[in-house]
Design an enzyme around this catalytic site. Structure first.
Site, mmCIF file in Angstrom:
data_model
loop_
_atom_site.group_PDB
_atom_site.id
_atom_site.type_symbol
_atom_site.label_atom_id
_atom_site.label_comp_id
_atom_site.label_asym_id
_atom_site.label_seq_id
_atom_site.Cartn_x
_atom_site.Cartn_y
_atom_site.Cartn_z
ATOM 1 C CB THR A 90 -0.936 0.007 1.223
ATOM 2 O OG1 THR A 90 -1.771 -1.150 1.182
ATOM 3 C CG2 THR A 90 -1.797 1.253 1.250
ATOM 4 C CB CYS A 109 -8.925 -9.538 7.321
ATOM 5 S SG CYS A 109 -7.882 -8.370 8.237
ATOM 6 C CB THR A 131 13.490 4.170 12.915
ATOM 7 O OG1 THR A 131 14.518 4.551 11.989
ATOM 8 C CG2 THR A 131 12.511 3.228 12.227
ATOM 9 C CG ASN A 132 16.910 4.843 16.404
ATOM 10 O OD1 ASN A 132 16.212 3.935 15.947
ATOM 11 N ND2 ASN A 132 18.184 4.668 16.729
ATOM 12 N N PRO A 145 17.974 8.058 10.430
ATOM 13 C CG PRO A 145 19.401 9.893 10.259
ATOM 14 C CD PRO A 145 19.288 8.545 10.905
ATOM 15 N N GLY A 199 3.034 -0.922 10.085
ATOM 16 C CA GLY A 199 2.426 -2.235 10.260
ATOM 17 C C GLY A 199 2.626 -2.826 11.640
ATOM 18 C CG ASP A 200 1.045 -6.762 12.152
ATOM 19 O OD1 ASP A 200 0.213 -5.864 11.936
ATOM 20 O OD2 ASP A 200 0.826 -7.959 11.899
ATOM 21 C CE1 TYR A 254 -36.771 4.523 15.953
ATOM 22 C CE2 TYR A 254 -38.145 6.370 15.236
ATOM 23 C CZ TYR A 254 -38.019 5.092 15.760
ATOM 24 O OH TYR A 254 -39.145 4.380 16.090
#
Length: 438
Positions: free
Chosen positions: A15, A43, A267-268, A270, A276-277, A419
């Site tokens: 993606t 899924c 991340t730390n 560059p 993701g997971d 409703y």
């Protein structure tokens, strides 16, 4: 021309690469995927096993060839990134078909390696886990080749519950065991009773506080002392992040192997992003760290990273709400917000209501149980949970939006429901939560 390397070609990685290409027609983009397939719907896998999804092709969005034709992005399957040299800005890649290794340079590196299924570690020809389409095919082929009837499902998380339901609907005879009495842990424990009721209704055997002690062919010995025979075992005992290869780099990992990221998913180090997971971030509505390994987060992160790389450095992630849902036979279980075991960090009150999902006089009505926890100091919603045969998804999504906008529990009285008798009440369950909180 910038070179972008992506590790992992499923929800997050594919993606993100696709979104980058939409915004940037020039960059050289290459994706390395260690397994056989790319862009499959994780899924969907239990429903492929259950033959609810009639053809597995519907779970596979792209092949590498189709992806390149449509987007001019190179995808190399069976190519595993085994090390990162962030000082030279290269990755070491293993071609799993030829065993050849090579280095690939990058200007930007996006890590989306996902997670792997835990295993109980027994040597057995009848045990399976479910992580990807290859696992799905193996399970399906084993069922057909061995005329499988009795299946032991180990674990009672949401994936195991989906697998069990689909095995049953396929005409097999599953049994469920779980090592504790805490099932479906994203849901409040007392709201899980319909899971056991649905099993009892269908005479599906289950045992809590039970574990496998030994496997000898088709003979299974349990910690309880019981000995039973099964044709197949499917293990659903959690996952772990695919982060071993990252240890070769300067990227910071937490003690569980997840990677902390900032609100740009950097991340730390560059030029290295994580989605993701494997990424850990924070909640949107409260000041707590959060790891939410679900599809929405991967897709949202993919879009944010793509925007960042394409030049929009103002876009940032505002945090997770942890919205989740699972269907188990006739019931839906949904929740949003902090996890049940995180509530103890707050001074909170709980309010709940149980009433019909729609007008009582309209046919087909069934009870819906809605529960909300709110912070006593500011009355903002910390967590909500819903269980019922209909309407749980709608209420939880509305409450997710309320939490996203930091509404108080009292403001739920002002929610204007759509409703009509088949759908709701003039004073909806969400309104009633607000009134009861007052």
């Amino acid at each position: 021309m910038p070179k972008i390397v992506v590790v992992g070609a499923v929800a997050g990685g594919a993606t993100c690469a696709s979104q980058i290409r939409r915004l940037d027609k020039e960059s050289d983009i290459i994706i390395f995927e260690k397994d056989r397939d790319m862009s499959f719907a994780n899924c969907a896998l239990p429903y492929v096993i259950g033959e609810v999804v009639e053809d597995r092709k519907y779970a596979l969005a792209y092949t590498p060839e189709k992806f390149y034709d449509r987007k001019q992005i190179t995808v190399k399957t069976y190519h595993e990134v085994i090390a990162i040299n962030d000082e030279r800005q290269t990755v070491s890649v293993l071609n799993r078909k030829t065993n050849e290794q090579f280095e690939e340079s990058y200007d930007k590196l996006i890590l989306s390696p996902g997670a792997s299924a835990n295993s109980l570690g027994f040597e057995s020809d009848i045990t399976f886990t479910l992580r990807n389409l290859e696992d799905t095919d193996a399970i399906d082929q084993f069922i057909k080749a061995n005329q499988v009837d009795k299946v032991l499902v180990v674990g009672a998380g949401y994936v195991s519950l989906e697998v069990l339901e689909n095995l049953y609907e396929r005409g097999l005879h599953p049994t469920l065991i779980h090592r504790s009495d805490k099932i479906n842990k994203l849901m409040d424990a007392d709201m899980n009773q319909p899971i056991l009721d649905e099993l009892d209704k269908r005479e599906i055997p289950y045992r809590l506080n039970e574990e496998i002690d030994a496997i000898n062919g088709n003979e299974i010995t349990f910690k309880s002392g019981k000995v039973e025979h099964y044709d197949m075992i499917i293990e659903g005992v959690g996952t772990h992040p695919n982060s071993k290869f990252i240890e070769s780099s300067n990227i910071k990992l937490d003690r569980k192997g997840f990677i902390p990221v900032n609100d740009k998913f950097e991340t730390n180090v560059p030029n290295i992003y994580v989605i993701g997971d494997i990424a850990t971030s924070h909640y949107r509505h409260v000041d707590l760290p959060a790891s939410v390994p679900l599809a929405w987060g991967a897709h949202r992160a993919a879009s944010i990273v793509a925007e960042q790389i394409a030049g929009n450095d103002t876009i940032e992630f505002k945090g997770f709400l942890g919205n989740n849902i699972v269907k188990f036979f006739d019931y839906t279980f949904a929740s949003v917000g902090v996890k049940p075991n995180e509530l103890k960090q707050f001074d909170y009150k709980m309010v709940e209501v149980t009433q019909g999902a729609h007008a009582n006089y309209y046919p087909g009505n069934s009870p819906l149980h809605l529960r909300v926890y709110y912070d006593t100091s500011n009355r903002q919603i910390l967590r909500a949970a819903a269980v019922g045969k209909e309407g749980a998804d709608k209420r939880i999504d509305v409450l997710s939006m309320a939490m996203m906008n930091q509404l108080t529990v009292d403001e739920l009285t002002e929610f204007e429901v759509a409703y009509a008798p088949p759908y709701s009440h003039p004073k909806d369950l969400i309104n009633m939560i607000g009134y009861k909180a007052k």
